[in-house]
Design an enzyme around this catalytic site. Structure first.
Site, PDB file in Angstrom:
ATOM      1  N   TYR A  42       2.212   2.047  -3.346  1.00  0.00           N
ATOM      2  CA  TYR A  42       1.107   2.500  -4.188  1.00  0.00           C
ATOM      3  C   TYR A  42       0.799   3.966  -3.880  1.00  0.00           C
ATOM      4  CZ  TYR A  42      -3.610   2.803  -6.170  1.00  0.00           C
ATOM      5  OH  TYR A  42      -4.719   3.188  -6.879  1.00  0.00           O
ATOM      6  N   ASP A  43       0.712   4.279  -2.594  1.00  0.00           N
ATOM      7  CA  ASP A  43       0.407   5.652  -2.190  1.00  0.00           C
ATOM      8  C   ASP A  43       1.451   6.634  -2.712  1.00  0.00           C
ATOM      9  OD1 ASP A  43      -1.780   4.666  -0.912  1.00  0.00           O
ATOM     10  OD2 ASP A  43      -0.913   4.742   1.100  1.00  0.00           O
ATOM     11  N   GLU A  66     -24.147 -18.974 -15.808  1.00  0.00           N
ATOM     12  CA  GLU A  66     -23.346 -18.125 -14.917  1.00  0.00           C
ATOM     13  C   GLU A  66     -24.163 -17.715 -13.704  1.00  0.00           C
ATOM     14  OE1 GLU A  66     -22.319 -14.480 -16.903  1.00  0.00           O
ATOM     15  OE2 GLU A  66     -24.087 -14.602 -18.135  1.00  0.00           O
ATOM     16  N   ARG A  99     -30.205   1.035 -15.672  1.00  0.00           N
ATOM     17  CA  ARG A  99     -31.140   0.406 -16.594  1.00  0.00           C
ATOM     18  C   ARG A  99     -32.341   1.317 -16.852  1.00  0.00           C
ATOM     19  NH1 ARG A  99     -35.562  -2.943 -16.059  1.00  0.00           N
ATOM     20  NH2 ARG A  99     -35.826  -4.336 -17.809  1.00  0.00           N
ATOM     21  N   ASP A 144       0.831  -1.207   0.000  1.00  0.00           N
ATOM     22  CA  ASP A 144       0.000   0.000   0.000  1.00  0.00           C
ATOM     23  C   ASP A 144       0.863   1.253   0.000  1.00  0.00           C
ATOM     24  OD1 ASP A 144      -1.967  -1.786   0.189  1.00  0.00           O
ATOM     25  OD2 ASP A 144      -2.669  -1.210   2.189  1.00  0.00           O
ATOM     26  N   TYR A 145       1.931   1.171   0.778  1.00  0.00           N
ATOM     27  CA  TYR A 145       2.806   2.326   0.937  1.00  0.00           C
ATOM     28  C   TYR A 145       3.388   2.773  -0.407  1.00  0.00           C
ATOM     29  CZ  TYR A 145       6.920   5.005   2.292  1.00  0.00           C
ATOM     30  OH  TYR A 145       7.869   5.974   2.398  1.00  0.00           O
ATOM     31  N   CYS A 200     -30.294   7.842  24.252  1.00  0.00           N
ATOM     32  CA  CYS A 200     -30.314   8.266  25.641  1.00  0.00           C
ATOM     33  C   CYS A 200     -28.978   8.969  25.865  1.00  0.00           C
ATOM     34  CB  CYS A 200     -30.425   7.055  26.554  1.00  0.00           C
ATOM     35  SG  CYS A 200     -30.174   7.488  28.287  1.00  0.00           S
ATOM     36  N   LYS A 206     -26.265 -15.376 -11.090  1.00  0.00           N
ATOM     37  CA  LYS A 206     -27.151 -14.214 -11.139  1.00  0.00           C
ATOM     38  C   LYS A 206     -26.781 -13.318  -9.964  1.00  0.00           C
ATOM     39  CE  LYS A 206     -31.893 -12.793 -11.952  1.00  0.00           C
ATOM     40  NZ  LYS A 206     -31.774 -11.554 -11.219  1.00  0.00           N
ATOM     41  N   CYS A 260     -35.921   6.986  28.073  1.00  0.00           N
ATOM     42  CA  CYS A 260     -35.065   5.806  27.978  1.00  0.00           C
ATOM     43  C   CYS A 260     -35.687   4.648  28.766  1.00  0.00           C
ATOM     44  CB  CYS A 260     -33.684   6.126  28.531  1.00  0.00           C
ATOM     45  SG  CYS A 260     -32.636   4.672  28.662  1.00  0.00           S
ATOM     46  N   LYS A 316     -27.913 -18.823 -20.630  1.00  0.00           N
ATOM     47  CA  LYS A 316     -27.979 -18.135 -21.929  1.00  0.00           C
ATOM     48  C   LYS A 316     -27.604 -19.102 -23.041  1.00  0.00           C
ATOM     49  CE  LYS A 316     -26.419 -13.878 -19.660  1.00  0.00           C
ATOM     50  NZ  LYS A 316     -25.304 -12.957 -19.399  1.00  0.00           N
ATOM     51  N   ASP A 346     -26.687 -10.393  -7.340  1.00  0.00           N
ATOM     52  CA  ASP A 346     -27.790  -9.673  -6.710  1.00  0.00           C
ATOM     53  C   ASP A 346     -27.369  -8.226  -6.449  1.00  0.00           C
ATOM     54  OD1 ASP A 346     -30.238  -9.240  -5.664  1.00  0.00           O
ATOM     55  OD2 ASP A 346     -29.913 -10.367  -3.815  1.00  0.00           O
ATOM     56  N   CYS A 403     -33.291   4.011  32.005  1.00  0.00           N
ATOM     57  CA  CYS A 403     -33.044   4.939  33.104  1.00  0.00           C
ATOM     58  C   CYS A 403     -34.118   6.022  33.225  1.00  0.00           C
ATOM     59  CB  CYS A 403     -31.663   5.591  32.965  1.00  0.00           C
ATOM     60  SG  CYS A 403     -31.568   6.776  31.619  1.00  0.00           S
ATOM     61  N   SER A 411     -34.932  -7.532 -19.534  1.00  0.00           N
ATOM     62  CA  SER A 411     -34.903  -8.246 -18.258  1.00  0.00           C
ATOM     63  C   SER A 411     -35.099  -9.727 -18.538  1.00  0.00           C
ATOM     64  CB  SER A 411     -35.976  -7.706 -17.328  1.00  0.00           C
ATOM     65  OG  SER A 411     -37.221  -7.866 -17.931  1.00  0.00           O
ATOM     66  N   TYR A 418     -21.270  -8.966 -17.708  1.00  0.00           N
ATOM     67  CA  TYR A 418     -21.829 -10.230 -18.200  1.00  0.00           C
ATOM     68  C   TYR A 418     -22.533 -10.143 -19.553  1.00  0.00           C
ATOM     69  CZ  TYR A 418     -25.814  -8.217 -15.625  1.00  0.00           C
ATOM     70  OH  TYR A 418     -26.766  -7.379 -15.127  1.00  0.00           O
ATOM     71  N   GLU A 423     -23.288  -5.878 -13.499  1.00  0.00           N
ATOM     72  CA  GLU A 423     -23.966  -5.621 -12.238  1.00  0.00           C
ATOM     73  C   GLU A 423     -23.051  -4.843 -11.296  1.00  0.00           C
ATOM     74  OE1 GLU A 423     -26.925  -6.955 -12.568  1.00  0.00           O
ATOM     75  OE2 GLU A 423     -27.799  -7.247 -10.586  1.00  0.00           O
ATOM     76  N   CYS A 457     -26.672   6.362  32.564  1.00  0.00           N
ATOM     77  CA  CYS A 457     -27.759   5.420  32.252  1.00  0.00           C
ATOM     78  C   CYS A 457     -27.280   3.992  32.524  1.00  0.00           C
ATOM     79  CB  CYS A 457     -28.165   5.552  30.793  1.00  0.00           C
ATOM     80  SG  CYS A 457     -29.253   4.224  30.255  1.00  0.00           S
ATOM     81  N   LYS A 501     -33.909 -19.019 -10.234  1.00  0.00           N
ATOM     82  CA  LYS A 501     -33.573 -18.434  -8.931  1.00  0.00           C
ATOM     83  C   LYS A 501     -33.516 -19.499  -7.854  1.00  0.00           C
ATOM     84  CE  LYS A 501     -35.166 -13.706  -9.268  1.00  0.00           C
ATOM     85  NZ  LYS A 501     -35.587 -12.653  -8.342  1.00  0.00           N
TER      86      LYS A 501
HETATM   87  S1  IVH Z   1     -28.024 -10.985 -18.561  1.00  0.00           S
HETATM   88  C1  IVH Z   1     -30.999 -10.013 -21.699  1.00  0.00           C
HETATM   89  N1  IVH Z   1     -26.558 -12.019 -16.677  1.00  0.00           N
HETATM   90  O1  IVH Z   1     -30.738  -9.861 -13.683  1.00  0.00           O
HETATM   91  C2  IVH Z   1     -30.489 -10.396 -20.406  1.00  0.00           C
HETATM   92  N2  IVH Z   1     -28.295 -10.530 -16.038  1.00  0.00           N
HETATM   93  O2  IVH Z   1     -33.832  -9.475 -15.039  1.00  0.00           O
HETATM   94  C3  IVH Z   1     -29.624  -9.382 -19.828  1.00  0.00           C
HETATM   95  N3  IVH Z   1     -28.400 -10.107 -13.627  1.00  0.00           N
HETATM   96  O3  IVH Z   1     -31.480  -6.751 -14.957  1.00  0.00           O
HETATM   97  C4  IVH Z   1     -29.189  -9.717 -18.492  1.00  0.00           C
HETATM   98  N4  IVH Z   1     -26.706 -11.364 -13.069  1.00  0.00           N
HETATM   99  O4  IVH Z   1     -29.432  -6.879 -13.489  1.00  0.00           O
HETATM  100  C5  IVH Z   1     -27.591 -11.208 -16.949  1.00  0.00           C
HETATM  101  N5  IVH Z   1     -25.131 -12.961 -15.105  1.00  0.00           N
HETATM  102  C6  IVH Z   1     -26.154 -12.166 -15.401  1.00  0.00           C
HETATM  103  C7  IVH Z   1     -26.853 -11.461 -14.397  1.00  0.00           C
HETATM  104  C8  IVH Z   1     -27.934 -10.657 -14.762  1.00  0.00           C
HETATM  105  C9  IVH Z   1     -27.643 -10.548 -12.630  1.00  0.00           C
HETATM  106  C10 IVH Z   1     -29.550  -9.187 -13.443  1.00  0.00           C
HETATM  107  C11 IVH Z   1     -29.543  -7.994 -14.340  1.00  0.00           C
HETATM  108  C12 IVH Z   1     -30.883  -7.985 -15.010  1.00  0.00           C
HETATM  109  C13 IVH Z   1     -31.659  -8.977 -14.228  1.00  0.00           C
HETATM  110  C14 IVH Z   1     -32.539  -9.802 -15.128  1.00  0.00           C
END
Ligand code: IVH
Length: 666
Positions: free
Chosen positions: A33-34, A111, A134, A30-31, A428, A113, A410, A292, A115, A413, A79, A223, A171, A433, A316
């Site tokens: 890098y800084d 792959e 989006r 780090d040092y 408080c 998904k 509180c 996909k 969150d 107390c 989506s 992705y 994401e 207390c 999911k």
């Molecule tokens: S592909 C046409 N790949 O899931 C498809 N989406 O409703 C385009 N998400 O809004 C999305 N991981 O935010 C894709 N590996 C992944 C993903 C991913 C999360 C989310 C993305 C999208 C929602 C799908």
């Protein structure tokens, strides 16, 4: 001359950012890098003609915006259709083959998904120019100012002849460990904590002030492709490989196994189950897998239905949620006086764990969700995070229920509570207390503080209620007879209590300062203070100028430390402890030692307590890391180790036993 060096520095720093944030494999300290960074900033100050467009100095966050600009997506952001069971994967495959009128096996790219929230990064001639949310899929919001602060996102693509246009979709998310730390800081600063990493990421991206984003640990994983000019691909996998090769973070960079090419639905289902098992050990939250069709040509043939592609779907995982009843709401008073409402619930199992209470955070949260005593609620555990109430099942609300209000006095107390402008927390503020005193004493004995392990929360409550304990120094005045005078305390346990208090009398300075429970002074800050001042006397006499030289100390912490060390009663407490035989040794983390510059992680059961092993490592100059990554030098393995060993092996981390660690220390 300065122009050449500036271009060079930009490249060097970008490479180190990539090593650190994408590969998790830093190559410099780090040092150092800084130092590079400081040199860059100096050059930029001296020569105003330098090109800052791709300079890392642009990541710190400039002026706040007034509003978010809207901008259209060149190609709509779609989506995904969702399903919740692996059986649906077969239906998806059947639909695909039916549409294509084929019996042939389809190749899928599978792959994670992620969150988080989806984002489009736009690169023009290799230069990062814009980031769009989006939005409604057609028009997004320009959040470039915030996204630029994400260090894992390259500001310039690392290739000789970049495409004239490349839109990367992916994401934005916050990793679990970063999230835990973020919430800790939020809590300490009296700011709202976030329910889960996704909310924290979304809330951060939606800030007008980029300095907030710069201070939060956002990440990005790519992705999918948006619009492009001058590029052709034949498979989905090639696209993601292309990202990975050109410095854009993807799951592939982290671990090739996270992405799989599956032939037919059976292999996809296998992948689904494999990932479901992996889920708890991943560094970030996922809520399923995305499937996909791998061939882009076939993707074209399949096209869209409504706003979702026919060639992709999400499977999911079942949410870790459950329904239960709120039997009561307790208001707890914390060490700093913060009042926290906690829902006491009918016990229920969520994701294999029985849950009986959930935090309701504060009044604002209670109002927002309109949670009341007697309500039936949906609760969930997100990742490793404490359970929380998602929503109220309104149909099941009893007729006579009343909105819940945190009391204006509180609960411990009885003094009036205050809510400071701009803070969400009710507090408080009575320093005497009884709840605050009890919590401070509990903090004092904690493992990472004075480590008085035979004095538990219940004993502290009883001792305070019996007026045998009211301050830190009282621990060192306790006699065996005091303990014996309490109900249910035998000879042996009283002896153990006294012995464990006696054993706590030689703390390191960092631990001792941490144990004092000064507001905003966490373990890390306490260590910095110890390293800086070296002795407790020097710390107690620190001037504001001294304090401001300590890393991570700004005006806010300065004030709480100043208040503490100028309070004669508190300072007297420290002197009393010293008189009663507490001797404080120098800073716990040795600057130099046989382990200095090396990082360690412990897994499994060792012959000594985990915390003692950690201390030993730090005393010898080693650093403790939170998870297995390529950054890790040594994984110390005890009995019954978990999945960490496998991960370490795959990353080439050196695995050692407790005995080998001791040899290293020498
Ligand atoms: S592909 C046409 N790949 O899931 C498809 N989406 O409703 C385009 N998400 O809004 C999305 N991981 O935010 C894709 N590996 C992944 C993903 C991913 C999360 C989310 C993305 C999208 C929602 C799908």
């Amino acid at each position: 001359m300065s122009k050449k060096r500036h271009e060079e520095l930009k490249k060097i720093i970008a490479k180190h950012d990539y090593n650190y944030y994408v590969l998790d494999r830093p190559e410099i300290e780090d040092y150092d890098y800084d130092k590079l960074y400081a040199e860059l900033v100096e050059l930029e100050k001296a020569d105003k003609s330098l090109d800052l467009s791709d300079s890392p100095s642009q990541r710190v966050g400039g002026k706040p915006l007034d509003i978010f600009e809207k901008a259209p997506h060149r190609l709509p952001m779609l989506s995904l259709a969702n399903s919740y069971s692996p059986e649906d994967i077969f239906d998806f495959d059947e639909r695909v083959r039916k549409f294509l009128k084929t019996d042939k096996q389809i190749e899928y790219l599978c792959e994670l998904k992620f969150d988080g929230l989806s984002m489009e990064l736009i690169y023009e001639n290799g230069q990062f120019t814009r980031a769009l949310t989006r939005g409604d899929g057609t028009v997004g919001e320009d959040v470039t100012h915030n996204i630029k602060t994400i260090r894992s996102i390259p500001l310039k693509l690392g290739m000789k002849k970049p495409p004239s246009l490349l839109e990367v979709r992916g994401e934005v998310l916050i990793f679990k460990q970063d999230f835990a730390k973020l919430n800790e800081t939020q809590q300490e600063n009296g700011q709202q904590t976030f329910a889960n990493p996704r909310n924290a990421a979304a809330g951060t991206v939606r800030q007008l002030d980029p300095r907030i984003a710069a201070s939060r640990p956002l990440r990005f994983l790519g992705y999918a492709l948006g619009a492009t000019e001058g590029l052709t691909f034949t498979t989905q996998y090639e696209i993601e490989e292309y990202f990975a090769e050109h410095g854009i973070p993807t799951a592939i960079n982290m671990d090739k196994e996270l992405v799989a090419i599956c032939k037919g639905p059976e292999e996809v289902v296998e992948y689904y189950h494999r990932v479901e098992k992996l889920r708890p050990s991943l560094p970030f939250d996922i809520d399923g897998i995305v499937i996909k069709v791998n061939s882009l040509h076939t993707q074209d043939d399949l096209g869209l239905v409504a706003r979702s592609p026919r060639w992709a779907t999400a499977a999911k995982f079942k949410p870790q949620q459950a329904e239960t009843l709120i039997e009561n709401i307790h208001v707890q008073v914390g060490r700093t006086g913060a009042l926290t409402p906690v829902a006491i619930m009918k016990p229920v199992k969520v994701g294999g764990v029985t849950v009986t209470n959930a935090t309701l955070h504060n009044q604002d949260e209670i109002n927002r969700k309109d949670v009341r005593i007697g309500d039936t609620v949906i609760i969930q555990r997100a990742g490793d995070v404490i359970p929380e109430v998602v929503s109220v099942v309104m149909e099941k609300r009893p007729k006579n229920s009343k909105a819940f209000l945190i009391p204006s006095e509180c609960p411990a107390c009885g003094s009036p509570v205050v809510k400071v402008e701009g803070e969400v927390v009710t507090r408080c503020v009575n320093p005497l207390c009884i709840a605050m005193v009890k919590e401070s004493l509990k903090h004092f004995v904690a493992r990472r503080a004075m480590n008085i392990d035979k004095v538990g929360d219940r004993l502290i409550e009883t001792l305070v209620d019996h007026k045998l304990l009211k301050s830190f120094s009282d621990f060192y005045r306790l006699k065996k007879e005091d303990i014996l005078s309490l109900d249910r305390q035998g000879e042996k346990s009283a002896e153990n209590v006294i012995k464990s208090i006696e054993n706590s009398k030689k703390p390191g300075l960092g631990r001792f300062i941490f144990a004092l429970g000064i507001r905003f002074v966490g373990e890390q800050t306490a260590k910095h203070l110890a390293d800086h001042f070296g002795t407790i006397e020097r710390f107690l006499q620190a001037t504001d100028e001294d304090l401001l030289q300590v890393p991570e100390i700004g005006p806010k912490v300065l004030k709480t430390i100043r208040d503490w060390i100028s309070n004669p009663i508190l300072v007297q407490e420290v002197h009393d402890m010293l008189k009663l035989g507490v001797t404080i040794s120098g800073p716990a983390r040795a600057q130099e030692g046989s382990l200095s510059g090396k990082s360690f992680l412990i897994t499994g059961t060792l012959p000594v307590k985990r915390d003692d092993a950690k201390d030993l490592i730090e005393k010898n100059g080693g650093k403790i890391l939170g998870s297995v990554s390529a950054k890790l030098n040594y994984l110390v393995v005890g009995d019954d180790p978990g999945s960490k060993v496998e991960k370490a092996q795959s990353l080439g981390v050196t695995i050692i036993s407790w005995e080998e660690l001791q040899k290293l220390i020498g």
